[in-house]
Design a protein around this motif. Structure first.
Motif, PDB file in Angstrom:
ATOM      1  N   GLN A 167       0.802  -1.305   0.025  1.00 30.21           N
ATOM      2  CA  GLN A 167      -0.053  -0.163   0.035  1.00 30.21           C
ATOM      3  C   GLN A 167       0.895   1.249   0.073  1.00 30.21           C
ATOM      4  OE1 GLN A 167      -3.246   0.002   2.998  1.00 30.21           O
ATOM      5  NE2 GLN A 167      -2.956  -2.490   3.288  1.00 30.21           N
ATOM      6  N   ASN A 168       2.211   1.110  -0.193  1.00 26.33           N
ATOM      7  CA  ASN A 168       2.885   2.201  -0.110  1.00 26.33           C
ATOM      8  C   ASN A 168       2.855   2.947   1.041  1.00 26.33           C
ATOM      9  OD1 ASN A 168       4.440   1.865  -2.946  1.00 26.33           O
ATOM     10  ND2 ASN A 168       2.475   2.501  -3.473  1.00 26.33           N
ATOM     11  N   LYS A 169       2.599   2.334   2.309  1.00 26.35           N
ATOM     12  CA  LYS A 169       2.826   3.073   3.353  1.00 26.35           C
ATOM     13  C   LYS A 169       4.038   3.433   3.971  1.00 26.35           C
ATOM     14  CE  LYS A 169      -0.459   2.732   6.756  1.00 26.35           C
ATOM     15  NZ  LYS A 169      -1.411   2.137   7.740  1.00 26.35           N
ATOM     16  N   VAL A 170       4.068   4.466   4.568  1.00 22.87           N
ATOM     17  CA  VAL A 170       5.426   4.967   5.252  1.00 22.87           C
ATOM     18  C   VAL A 170       5.563   4.325   6.402  1.00 22.87           C
ATOM     19  CG1 VAL A 170       6.968   6.821   5.859  1.00 22.87           C
ATOM     20  CG2 VAL A 170       5.583   7.075   3.797  1.00 22.87           C
ATOM     21  N   THR A 171       6.656   3.731   6.959  1.00 21.96           N
ATOM     22  CA  THR A 171       6.647   3.030   8.131  1.00 21.96           C
ATOM     23  C   THR A 171       8.082   3.523   8.939  1.00 21.96           C
ATOM     24  OG1 THR A 171       7.694   1.086   7.396  1.00 21.96           O
ATOM     25  CG2 THR A 171       5.128   0.886   7.216  1.00 21.96           C
ATOM     26  N   TYR A 172       8.170   2.759   9.978  1.00 19.42           N
ATOM     27  CA  TYR A 172       9.338   3.149  10.584  1.00 19.42           C
ATOM     28  C   TYR A 172      10.529   2.331  10.064  1.00 19.42           C
ATOM     29  CZ  TYR A 172       8.498   6.014  14.692  1.00 19.42           C
ATOM     30  OH  TYR A 172       8.342   7.240  15.390  1.00 19.42           O
ATOM     31  N   PRO A 173      10.349   1.158   9.596  1.00 20.90           N
ATOM     32  CA  PRO A 173      11.333   0.337   8.825  1.00 20.90           C
ATOM     33  C   PRO A 173      11.821   1.258   7.604  1.00 20.90           C
ATOM     34  CG  PRO A 173       9.984  -1.096   9.678  1.00 20.90           C
ATOM     35  CD  PRO A 173       9.458   0.133  10.197  1.00 20.90           C
ATOM     36  N   TYR A 174      10.752   1.649   6.824  1.00 18.10           N
ATOM     37  CA  TYR A 174      10.998   2.396   5.673  1.00 18.10           C
ATOM     38  C   TYR A 174      11.921   3.497   5.910  1.00 18.10           C
ATOM     39  CZ  TYR A 174       9.857   5.141   1.529  1.00 18.10           C
ATOM     40  OH  TYR A 174       9.918   5.927   0.345  1.00 18.10           O
ATOM     41  N   LEU A 175      11.545   4.396   6.872  1.00 19.73           N
ATOM     42  CA  LEU A 175      12.173   5.702   7.079  1.00 19.73           C
ATOM     43  C   LEU A 175      13.618   5.466   7.858  1.00 19.73           C
ATOM     44  CD1 LEU A 175       9.418   7.810   8.425  1.00 19.73           C
ATOM     45  CD2 LEU A 175      10.594   7.868   6.090  1.00 19.73           C
ATOM     46  N   ILE A 176      13.736   4.449   8.859  1.00 20.92           N
ATOM     47  CA  ILE A 176      14.863   4.499   9.361  1.00 20.92           C
ATOM     48  C   ILE A 176      15.691   2.942   9.352  1.00 20.92           C
ATOM     49  CG2 ILE A 176      14.401   6.132  11.081  1.00 20.92           C
ATOM     50  CD1 ILE A 176      13.586   4.108  13.210  1.00 20.92           C
ATOM     51  N   GLY A 177      15.006   2.036   8.618  1.00 19.36           N
ATOM     52  CA  GLY A 177      15.361   0.803   8.700  1.00 19.36           C
ATOM     53  C   GLY A 177      15.344  -0.249   9.583  1.00 19.36           C
ATOM     54  N   LEU A 178      15.276  -1.503   9.436  1.00 15.61           N
ATOM     55  CA  LEU A 178      14.794  -2.368  10.094  1.00 15.61           C
ATOM     56  C   LEU A 178      15.428  -2.613  11.474  1.00 15.61           C
ATOM     57  CD1 LEU A 178      12.654  -4.805  10.428  1.00 15.61           C
ATOM     58  CD2 LEU A 178      14.359  -6.400   9.439  1.00 15.61           C
ATOM     59  N   ASP A 179      16.781  -2.603  11.253  1.00  8.09           N
ATOM     60  CA  ASP A 179      17.535  -2.776  12.556  1.00  8.09           C
ATOM     61  C   ASP A 179      17.265  -1.570  13.648  1.00  8.09           C
ATOM     62  OD1 ASP A 179      18.691  -5.011  11.842  1.00  8.09           O
ATOM     63  OD2 ASP A 179      20.701  -4.074  11.063  1.00  8.09           O
ATOM     64  N   GLU A 180      17.440  -0.282  12.977  1.00  5.69           N
ATOM     65  CA  GLU A 180      17.362   0.934  13.993  1.00  5.69           C
ATOM     66  C   GLU A 180      15.764   0.926  14.575  1.00  5.69           C
ATOM     67  OE1 GLU A 180      19.172   3.042  15.254  1.00  5.69           O
ATOM     68  OE2 GLU A 180      17.689   4.543  16.162  1.00  5.69           O
TER      69      GLU A 180
END
Lengths: 304, 304
Positions: free
Chosen positions: A252-265
């Motif tokens: 759905q092209n949703k902006v998420t935390y992993p999208y913005l700062i990466g999975l590890d962070e």
């Protein structure tokens, strides 16, 4: 409930207590159109983690150090679950997220039609405030305390709170690009009602203002961690355990935390927020903070 | 406000007082998404008779015999107008009555879209309860009184009240054939909130329970008379004065009082209900019932 119970069993027992209280939440002697009543019950009894009401009860226990406040906290626990339920009904509407299923069952408007779904949401929202008044009417809660809870709920579930978060989410659907935007949405859409739950439980337990503040902040941090965890699980979770498809945010092209700062962070953020929440609690001189500490850890480790 | 003012001037002055209070109903320092705030204000400031809030203020005055309770009653007057406003926004939605215009202006969802209109309604409903708490926080209203008003509002605006009436209206659209069905809808959809207004004003003024009961019953009878009058005006009113087309009920095949009992008996019913409402008030030993008596007569004679 024995103290030796595992936290999972403790949460399950509290949730069961809430389920029972929610069963007959609209008094049977009230003259309500049967379809409206049915529609309200359909979504209220559709399961879910009952996380918010469990927080209300557990916060009250944490302050008193025993279960003495649980009965008085129960109407408030129901109130917050009704608010959560109404928000899901309205969020699922075609004009909003347009979801046909929730927790494996058809959404309210798919069963009762849009008009009744809107009205069932309105009625549940209104009834939540009735539940708060019952804490004073049926239990040893002072009118002052109940009224403070009405005020908290009207702010944290209202325009500057949960509804504001949902509005920001809708309005920003294409435009959310910064962490600050995303944090605003999560903070209000999710954390505010969790913060309310902790604070309201604290009020029922008779917390002092420093304790109320600690409970509220614990709720804010855990609420944000909970939402980031949701983002993470949507990316790397087990579909079987989640009971839903993963990667829906990406699709759905949703902006998420992993999208913005990466999975590890993102994972590090969940751990950091959880640690801070626990620390806040331990510094608040609560009679029995253990269950809340355990819930924080339990949520961080959840896989669904 | 001089006692010699005509009732029309009196109502206008009270309505102006309400308009001013509604102007900044959501505190400007609250962090609310601007579009949501705008949408809430759009409908709140879209005019209307302000009948319900005028009843709150006038009931408070009727009990105290002077204007001493007007300031304390003002947040409650705002609360009831916010409830009325949210109900109109949701009623106008495509899934409900699907109206494009209200009072000559585009409806909320025509301007802001359905999602924001739903959320603005939710936010106004939630904020109404905040307003009630302000009566205790900013004025000399006891927490007990404010909490009783929260309870009344949650019942009379909720599933067994206004929302129930709207649900019955929606559910019965083709099936309403008896006077009992129609009375159920009118009683809940319209009268309950008017009854609330009178009772809440009475509570703020310090009415005893017999007086509260008389005020509530006066509200119920006037509310029903008001709705029957609406049915009559839709049939024989002046389009210019009404600001809308007449005969809409006939065109939409809506079951009305004139349809069920005839025009003459409908008019007689309005007169009978108004006379009963006035009698109830006069028997209630209120310090100053005159304005409420005048409002009853004024409403019976209205042409729009």
């Amino acid at each position: 409930m024995k103290a030796s119970n595992s936290i999972k069993e403790y949460i399950a027992a509290q949730a069961e207590h809430i389920e029972a209280a929610l069963q007959c939440i609209v008094p049977s002697e009230w003259d309500v159109p049967p379809t409206l009543r049915e529609s309200m019950n359909y979504s209220t009894m559709a399961g879910g983690k009952r996380l918010r009401p469990v927080f209300v009860l557990t916060a009250a226990e944490a302050v008193t150090g025993d279960q003495s406040a649980v009965d008085a906290a129960t109407p408030i626990a129901c109130a917050v679950e009704l608010i959560h339920t109404y928000s899901l009904i309205h969020d699922d509407l075609p004009a909003m997220d347009d979801d046909d299923f929730r927790r494996g069952k058809p959404t309210n408007h798919k069963v009762y039609g849009e008009a009744i779904a809107i009205l069932a949401g309105d009625a549940l929202l209104t009834h939540a405030f009735y539940c708060v008044t019952m804490a004073a009417k049926q239990h040893q809660v002072s009118a002052e305390t109940a009224l403070s809870i009405v005020e908290d709920l009207s702010v944290l579930a209202g325009a500057p709170g949960m509804v504001g978060g949902q509005a920001a989410d809708i309005l920003g659907e294409q435009g959310v690009t910064t962490l600050a935007d995303l944090e605003y949405i999560h903070r209000h859409k999710t954390s505010d009602l969790i913060a309310f739950s902790l604070k309201a439980g604290g009020r029922i337990g008779g917390a002092n203002s420093a304790q109320l503040n600690a409970l509220e902040q614990y709720g804010r941090k855990l609420g944000l961690a909970f939402q980031i965890q949701d983002d993470i699980l949507d990316l790397i979770g087990d579909e079987q355990k989640l009971g839903k498809k993963i990667n829906s945010d990406v699709e759905q092209n949703k902006v998420t935390y992993p999208y913005l700062i990466g999975l590890d962070e993102s994972k590090a953020q969940v751990e950091r927020l959880t640690a801070e929440a626990k620390q806040l609690l331990l510094a608040a001189n609560l009679a029995q903070p253990e269950r809340l500490i355990q819930i924080a850890d339990f949520l961080m480790q959840r896989d669904h």
